[in-house]
Motif scaffolding. Sequence first.
Motif, mmCIF file in Angstrom:
data_model
loop_
_atom_site.group_PDB
_atom_site.id
_atom_site.type_symbol
_atom_site.label_atom_id
_atom_site.label_comp_id
_atom_site.label_asym_id
_atom_site.label_seq_id
_atom_site.Cartn_x
_atom_site.Cartn_y
_atom_site.Cartn_z
ATOM 1 N N LEU A 30 0.905 -1.100 -0.244
ATOM 2 C CA LEU A 30 0.336 0.064 0.019
ATOM 3 C C LEU A 30 0.619 1.326 -0.473
ATOM 4 N N GLU A 31 2.287 1.347 0.547
ATOM 5 C CA GLU A 31 3.165 1.994 0.855
ATOM 6 C C GLU A 31 3.558 2.579 -1.072
ATOM 7 N N ASN A 32 2.985 2.194 -1.864
ATOM 8 C CA ASN A 32 3.512 2.002 -3.357
ATOM 9 C C ASN A 32 2.156 2.317 -3.854
ATOM 10 N N VAL A 33 1.098 2.863 -3.821
ATOM 11 C CA VAL A 33 -0.292 2.768 -4.424
ATOM 12 C C VAL A 33 -0.975 4.475 -4.485
ATOM 13 N N SER A 34 -0.542 5.033 -6.239
ATOM 14 C CA SER A 34 -0.549 5.925 -6.100
ATOM 15 C C SER A 34 -2.583 6.342 -5.910
ATOM 16 N N GLY A 35 -2.007 7.444 -5.607
ATOM 17 C CA GLY A 35 -3.522 7.992 -4.737
ATOM 18 C C GLY A 35 -4.349 7.872 -4.010
ATOM 19 N N LEU A 36 -3.449 7.302 -2.631
ATOM 20 C CA LEU A 36 -3.897 7.335 -1.699
ATOM 21 C C LEU A 36 -3.446 8.217 -1.227
ATOM 22 N N ALA A 37 -2.510 8.900 -1.203
ATOM 23 C CA ALA A 37 -2.336 9.697 -0.264
ATOM 24 C C ALA A 37 -2.921 10.810 -0.727
ATOM 25 N N ASP A 38 -3.426 11.458 -1.793
ATOM 26 C CA ASP A 38 -4.774 12.508 -2.166
ATOM 27 C C ASP A 38 -5.822 11.547 -1.346
ATOM 28 N N ARG A 39 -6.345 10.515 -0.812
ATOM 29 C CA ARG A 39 -7.750 10.305 -0.307
ATOM 30 C C ARG A 39 -6.867 10.341 1.117
ATOM 31 N N ILE A 40 -6.086 10.300 1.805
ATOM 32 C CA ILE A 40 -5.441 10.922 3.036
ATOM 33 C C ILE A 40 -6.021 12.279 3.649
ATOM 34 N N LEU A 41 -5.013 13.099 3.166
ATOM 35 C CA LEU A 41 -5.413 15.004 2.678
ATOM 36 C C LEU A 41 -6.166 15.208 2.335
ATOM 37 N N ARG A 42 -7.252 14.409 1.075
ATOM 38 C CA ARG A 42 -8.848 14.702 1.227
ATOM 39 C C ARG A 42 -9.545 14.758 2.656
ATOM 40 N N LYS A 46 0.801 21.259 -3.545
ATOM 41 C CA LYS A 46 -0.278 21.599 -4.786
ATOM 42 C C LYS A 46 -1.791 22.091 -3.966
ATOM 43 N N ARG A 47 -1.513 22.119 -2.710
ATOM 44 C CA ARG A 47 -2.892 23.058 -1.592
ATOM 45 C C ARG A 47 -1.640 24.261 -1.042
ATOM 46 N N GLY A 48 -0.692 24.559 -1.197
ATOM 47 C CA GLY A 48 -0.048 25.639 -0.816
ATOM 48 C C GLY A 48 0.680 25.694 0.425
ATOM 49 N N VAL A 49 0.869 23.961 0.632
ATOM 50 C CA VAL A 49 1.524 24.239 1.965
ATOM 51 C C VAL A 49 3.239 23.755 2.006
ATOM 52 N N LYS A 50 3.609 24.106 3.598
ATOM 53 C CA LYS A 50 5.070 24.409 2.582
ATOM 54 C C LYS A 50 5.944 22.952 3.560
#
Length: 260
Positions: free
Chosen positions: A93-105, A136-140
Amino acid sequence: MKPAEQYLTKSREILDKVAAQQSRIEQVADQFAKTILAGKMVHVFGSGHSRMMTEEMWPRYGSFPGFNPIVELSLSFHNLVIGANGQRQAMFLENVSGLADRILRNYDLTEEDSALVISSSGCNVVPIEMAEVFQKRGVKVVGLISRDHSEPSSSKREDGKKLQDFSDIVLDTGAPLGDAMVNIEGLDTPVAPGSTVGGCLIINSIKAEVAQRLTDAGHPPKVLSSAAIVGSERAVELFESAYDEHAHRIAKYYEQVGKA
């Protein structure tokens, strides 16, 4: 040299490598203090064993509110090792693309926020995409990697980009290639990793610098403290007020989720 002596010697070398990054640590502390003083949060993420660094930052003795430890159990629940919820699934799962976006949603991020993303290799997809989405969401973004391990390693992303490619500031744990630091005669693979040593040194150096900046600004942090130091009544007061502050800070990130 005995194995324990090897490890301690290598750990002292890591301490020196961390100390050499003082100016960058102070730069990170400036950014994180600015975020906390604005009433926002520093989001801390690590998958796999890097999860330990998120918990080292907050909540534990000697730490204080202002940090949001993002711990995704599907990526870091290792104690069963095999079977259901085992290590194989977590590494997949650590290498599944798209999971990060789901977390930060789940969070209504702002440009006043900051983020610390930890990955020893800097090469796994989810930590890389976490940093990418934050930016992408402006966070440093501050990336914490092991440079000697990351730079010769291959990214799991198709475009070859690594965590440091999406980090405004990069800090180095000082751990060697492969992480393990001790060679045993008759054993062809080294043992005893060092990234946790360097990672904890950096985390707590940042924490100490941020505490000074908050205090100097007239907003001393509510530090989780032992009753052995401050007494039972004061310890309870600090724990409750610190947790309350965390609740109030994190609640703001849920209020506007999904709204235009």
